[in-house]
Write an enzyme that holds these catalytic residues in place. Sequence first.
Site, mmCIF file in Angstrom:
data_model
loop_
_atom_site.group_PDB
_atom_site.id
_atom_site.type_symbol
_atom_site.label_atom_id
_atom_site.label_comp_id
_atom_site.label_asym_id
_atom_site.label_seq_id
_atom_site.Cartn_x
_atom_site.Cartn_y
_atom_site.Cartn_z
ATOM 1 N N HIS A 140 46.935 82.427 14.122
ATOM 2 C CA HIS A 140 47.959 81.613 13.466
ATOM 3 C C HIS A 140 49.323 82.125 13.936
ATOM 4 O O HIS A 140 50.104 82.665 13.151
ATOM 5 C CB HIS A 140 47.797 81.690 11.941
ATOM 6 C CG HIS A 140 48.408 80.549 11.197
ATOM 7 N ND1 HIS A 140 47.710 79.706 10.368
ATOM 8 C CD2 HIS A 140 49.689 80.096 11.168
ATOM 9 C CE1 HIS A 140 48.521 78.806 9.842
ATOM 10 N NE2 HIS A 140 49.743 79.014 10.315
ATOM 11 N N GLU A 185 47.252 74.899 15.118
ATOM 12 C CA GLU A 185 48.374 74.089 15.611
ATOM 13 C C GLU A 185 48.861 74.467 17.003
ATOM 14 O O GLU A 185 50.004 74.941 17.175
ATOM 15 C CB GLU A 185 49.537 74.142 14.608
ATOM 16 C CG GLU A 185 49.150 73.575 13.263
ATOM 17 C CD GLU A 185 50.305 73.532 12.257
ATOM 18 O OE1 GLU A 185 51.392 74.023 12.584
ATOM 19 O OE2 GLU A 185 50.100 72.980 11.170
ATOM 20 N N ASN A 324 45.654 69.283 10.228
ATOM 21 C CA ASN A 324 46.815 69.673 9.421
ATOM 22 C C ASN A 324 47.771 68.488 9.429
ATOM 23 O O ASN A 324 48.134 67.993 10.504
ATOM 24 C CB ASN A 324 47.545 70.868 10.032
ATOM 25 C CG ASN A 324 46.738 72.156 9.989
ATOM 26 O OD1 ASN A 324 45.597 72.174 9.518
ATOM 27 N ND2 ASN A 324 47.324 73.232 10.486
ATOM 28 N N TYR A 326 51.305 66.718 7.388
ATOM 29 C CA TYR A 326 52.371 66.812 6.385
ATOM 30 C C TYR A 326 53.245 65.565 6.302
ATOM 31 O O TYR A 326 53.686 65.171 5.243
ATOM 32 C CB TYR A 326 53.307 67.995 6.691
ATOM 33 C CG TYR A 326 52.672 69.338 6.522
ATOM 34 C CD1 TYR A 326 52.700 69.987 5.286
ATOM 35 C CD2 TYR A 326 52.039 69.965 7.584
ATOM 36 C CE1 TYR A 326 52.114 71.240 5.122
ATOM 37 C CE2 TYR A 326 51.443 71.218 7.428
ATOM 38 C CZ TYR A 326 51.482 71.845 6.195
ATOM 39 O OH TYR A 326 50.899 73.067 6.041
#
Length: 492
Positions: A140, A185, A324, A326
Amino acid sequence: MSIKRVLVFCLVLGVCWCGNLDFPPGFKFGAATSAYQIEGAWNASDKHLSVWDFDTQSDPKMVRDGNNGDTACDSYNLYKRDVEMAKELGLHFYRFSISWPRLMPASFPIRISEDGKRYYNDLIDELLKNNIEPIVTLYHWDLPQRLQNLGGWANPLIADWFADYARVAYSFYGDRVKTWITINEPIVICDVVYNTGLLAPRVQHEDGALICNKNVLLAHAKAWRVYDEEFKPKYHGKVSMANQMVWLEAASKEDEDIAILAREHSYGRYTHPVFSREGGWPAKLERAYADISKKQGYLRSKLPAFTKKEIEYIRGTYDFLALNHYTSRKVRKGSPGESATLFTGIYDFDIKFEVDESWKNGSTSWFYVYPEGIRKQINWLKQQYGDVEIFITENGYCDDGDMVDDNRVEYYKDYLKQVLLAIKEDKAKVIGYTAWSMMDNFEWIDGYQTKFGLYKVDFDDPERTRTPRKSAKFYADVIKHNSLDIPESQEL
Ligand SMILES: *[C@@H]1O[C@H](CO)[C@@H](O)[C@H](O)[C@H]1NC(C)=O
Ligand SMILES: *[C@@H]1O[C@H](CO)[C@@H](O)[C@H](O)[C@H]1NC(C)=O
């Protein structure tokens, strides 16, 4: 459900949908964090430096509030409280990440940190003791600085380095960890880093993103294959990569083509090689890059070609699809030279990103609320890659830290409702949902000002006291009832 409630839901949805609001039996709810954002203990025992340690310490100005993750939430010492929070929320799983330089200070498997190894063992055992499944991200964003000094993600050897690290982690924890995320990501690691130079390792280079893009896919594929060949037969776990997708839709009818290109650029570059039937780069994008590279005087495409062997090597390296999500953007054709920046820096194509006036903003620059976006994103994935299992590995809302965080409650309610519609109406195979984040943490270049937590963390308190927000109670209720239809008496 009372008539009143049905009507309220109709209003919220903008259409009348009177199905029930229960999640399918066995649907998994969890919450996530990542190592650099919460652990602190940057110099505990023999831990080595990550690019985030190195950059934030050498230039505090890179972070909005001049802070860094030296102590963060101090989860290295307070992990038992973290597990207690996961328990209070009733989480089925907790997604956290391993710090490569903590576990392997030399970054190669020539040396293991016994303290690093023990820390993750303790965390995993504490979770299991409380009936919470550990879901582990290997990477990450906290690359060992030692590897950055060798070129980091621009060096093709990183596929081997990463796979060696993955093997060590699988061998230590694979008996208890059954779901792994290789890389979180990649679009941030590659596009945001190299296009903007704002995030660690702060190397701005116009040719970096696409080179990194290819290397990151090979690294993921290699780590997936290590698991598949050496560990899956005995541990039967699942491995995937988590992609960040900003839903992109055409601003008008005339922009449909450019929206397709924008989606291939923003997600296809990271998903098509892995999840599509034919593998390799998205064809339309590959052609567009071949043309533009030629025009710019390059002797070969800036989007580095895959060999046939590499295409086969990467294709199919997933056990599920990790999403992921948002926020969203509208896409339109820009005038020449006018480009989208945001995460993806589509510098080579005249694409412009916009937000709809009706979308509410959060407390950080890139954040706009458009709940329908997540349903559309899921449908795009289903349409592109078939009936793959989709695991939402991050979704959440940022504000300035209100304890009565009604905006966050509303965000979770509205986004989860769209996830339900994707499952029930569109028949998408969404198997789980992860709130980002379990607690406030070091939000990269936003420092500690932007808050994503279900729990507030008091960063002025040496004890780093954690306190549940209203959204924590809401999320716990959703999990308890496996439904958005929470009995009135329990609603806050
Ligand atoms: C670790 O860093 C802290 C500052 O963040 C410092 O106070 C402490 O002395 C360091 N510990 C060691 C063992 O170097
Ligand atoms: C939205 O942006 C405005 C202007 O920057 C800001 O004042 C407001 O606090 C933001 N909304 C939220 C929920 O953070």
